[in-house]
Design an enzyme around this catalytic site. Structure first.
Site, short mmCIF file in Angstrom:
data_model
loop_
_atom_site.label_atom_id
_atom_site.label_comp_id
_atom_site.label_asym_id
_atom_site.label_seq_id
_atom_site.Cartn_x
_atom_site.Cartn_y
_atom_site.Cartn_z
N ARG A 82 33.89 98.66 60.01
CA ARG A 82 33.57 99.57 58.71
C ARG A 82 34.44 101.31 59.72
O ARG A 82 35.29 101.57 58.56
CB ARG A 82 32.27 100.27 58.66
CG ARG A 82 31.48 99.39 57.27
CD ARG A 82 30.36 99.70 57.13
NE ARG A 82 29.78 98.95 58.19
CZ ARG A 82 28.18 98.62 58.72
NH1 ARG A 82 27.13 98.89 57.12
NH2 ARG A 82 27.50 98.56 59.78
N SER B 49 22.54 98.37 55.04
CA SER B 49 21.47 97.56 54.67
C SER B 49 20.44 99.24 54.92
O SER B 49 19.32 99.34 53.74
CB SER B 49 21.09 96.61 55.16
OG SER B 49 21.31 95.07 54.97
N HIS C 78 28.54 93.64 53.26
CA HIS C 78 28.54 91.85 52.91
C HIS C 78 29.08 90.92 52.42
O HIS C 78 29.69 90.67 52.75
CB HIS C 78 27.23 91.47 53.29
CG HIS C 78 26.03 92.23 54.30
ND1 HIS C 78 25.13 93.04 54.31
CD2 HIS C 78 26.57 92.98 55.91
CE1 HIS C 78 24.79 93.93 55.11
NE2 HIS C 78 25.30 93.47 56.05
P1 ADP Z 1 23.33 93.28 62.20
O1 ADP Z 1 22.37 94.12 62.52
O2 ADP Z 1 24.28 91.91 63.07
O3 ADP Z 1 24.67 95.14 62.58
P2 ADP Z 1 24.13 93.73 59.73
O4 ADP Z 1 23.24 93.51 58.15
O5 ADP Z 1 23.83 94.97 59.55
O6 ADP Z 1 23.55 93.28 61.14
O7 ADP Z 1 25.59 93.43 59.48
C1 ADP Z 1 26.57 92.03 59.49
C2 ADP Z 1 27.81 92.48 59.86
O8 ADP Z 1 28.35 93.07 58.55
C3 ADP Z 1 27.90 93.52 60.96
O9 ADP Z 1 29.64 93.17 61.34
C4 ADP Z 1 28.61 94.54 60.21
O10 ADP Z 1 29.26 95.50 60.76
C5 ADP Z 1 29.06 94.30 58.81
N1 ADP Z 1 28.92 95.17 57.56
C6 ADP Z 1 27.74 95.48 56.88
N2 ADP Z 1 27.71 96.10 56.01
C7 ADP Z 1 29.48 96.33 56.03
C8 ADP Z 1 30.36 96.63 54.84
N3 ADP Z 1 29.81 98.12 53.92
N4 ADP Z 1 31.38 96.49 55.09
C9 ADP Z 1 32.04 95.43 55.95
N5 ADP Z 1 30.60 95.38 57.23
C10 ADP Z 1 30.29 95.31 56.62
#
Ligand code: ADP
Length: 183
Positions: A89, A127, A16
């Site tokens: 991803r 996460s 993130h």
């Molecule tokens: P949500 O519940 O909205 O999916 P997340 O916290 O899981 O919330 O993710 C928020 C955003 O960050 C999403 O667009 C997700 O694809 C992106 N994201 C999560 N982990 C990564 C990563 N390792 N690399 C790039 N983007 C990520």
């Protein structure tokens, strides 16, 4: 141009943060917006997550932290933002994200979703992966900032585990982390 980076961030990971840093170079301002979702049972409260993110982004002057509920496009309009920033991803992300972007477009034609491809080293990172590793006693020091790793160990009543040298060098984790993850 103002971008909203919405998500659960339970907790925020280096993946993130990589998107936030890169986004902050593209947009005038990036607002990291934690979704208050009463249907999910998070590991960290919204307040804890806001604090974790605040500390992790304190060196990025054009990054703000906030929380919201309801429709993301409504929140974006309220903030005068034109962009929803999302990370991609894998193909699995793409399907969900594309559907969400199309849905949001039907709600507001003024707001564009912009995707940043994950940096290679974080393509596996989520996460849930972090929580799953910590739950089974593994180290997450290489996956989240140090203050968040401590919060996680506290949650699982665990001392900071020592990484073995292979894990540290390759920034990867064993193929079989847990049956739940299927990796
Ligand atoms: P949500 O519940 O909205 O999916 P997340 O916290 O899981 O919330 O993710 C928020 C955003 O960050 C999403 O667009 C997700 O694809 C992106 N994201 C999560 N982990 C990564 C990563 N390792 N690399 C790039 N983007 C990520």
């Amino acid at each position: 141009m103002i971008a909203i980076y919405p998500g659960s961030f339970d907790p925020i990971t280096l993946g993130h943060l990589d998107i936030i840093k890169r986004g902050s170079r593209l947009f005038e301002k990036v607002i990291v917006a934690v979704l208050r979702n009463p249907n999910k049972k998070p590991l960290f409260s919204v307040q804890q997550r806001l604090e974790q993110i605040r500390q992790a982004t304190k060196n990025l002057p054009n990054v703000d932290i906030d929380s919201f509920d309801g429709l993301t496009v409504n929140y974006a309009q309220m903030q005068n933002a034109q962009v929803l920033l999302r990370g991609l991803r894998a193909v699995s992300d793409f399907e969900v994200e594309l559907q969400m972007a199309h849905t949001n477009k039907t709600l507001s034609t003024q707001i564009e979703t912009v995707f940043l491809a994950t940096s290679n080293e974080y393509s596996f990172l989520s996460s849930s992966v972090v929580k799953e590793i910590a739950k089974f006693g593994g180290s997450v020091d290489h996956l989240v900032p140090p203050h968040i790793a401590l919060d996680i160990y506290k949650c699982y009543n665990q001392k900071s585990p020592v990484l073995n040298s292979t894990t540290t060098k390759t920034m990867s984790f064993p193929k079989k982390v847990s049956p739940d993850l299927g990796v």
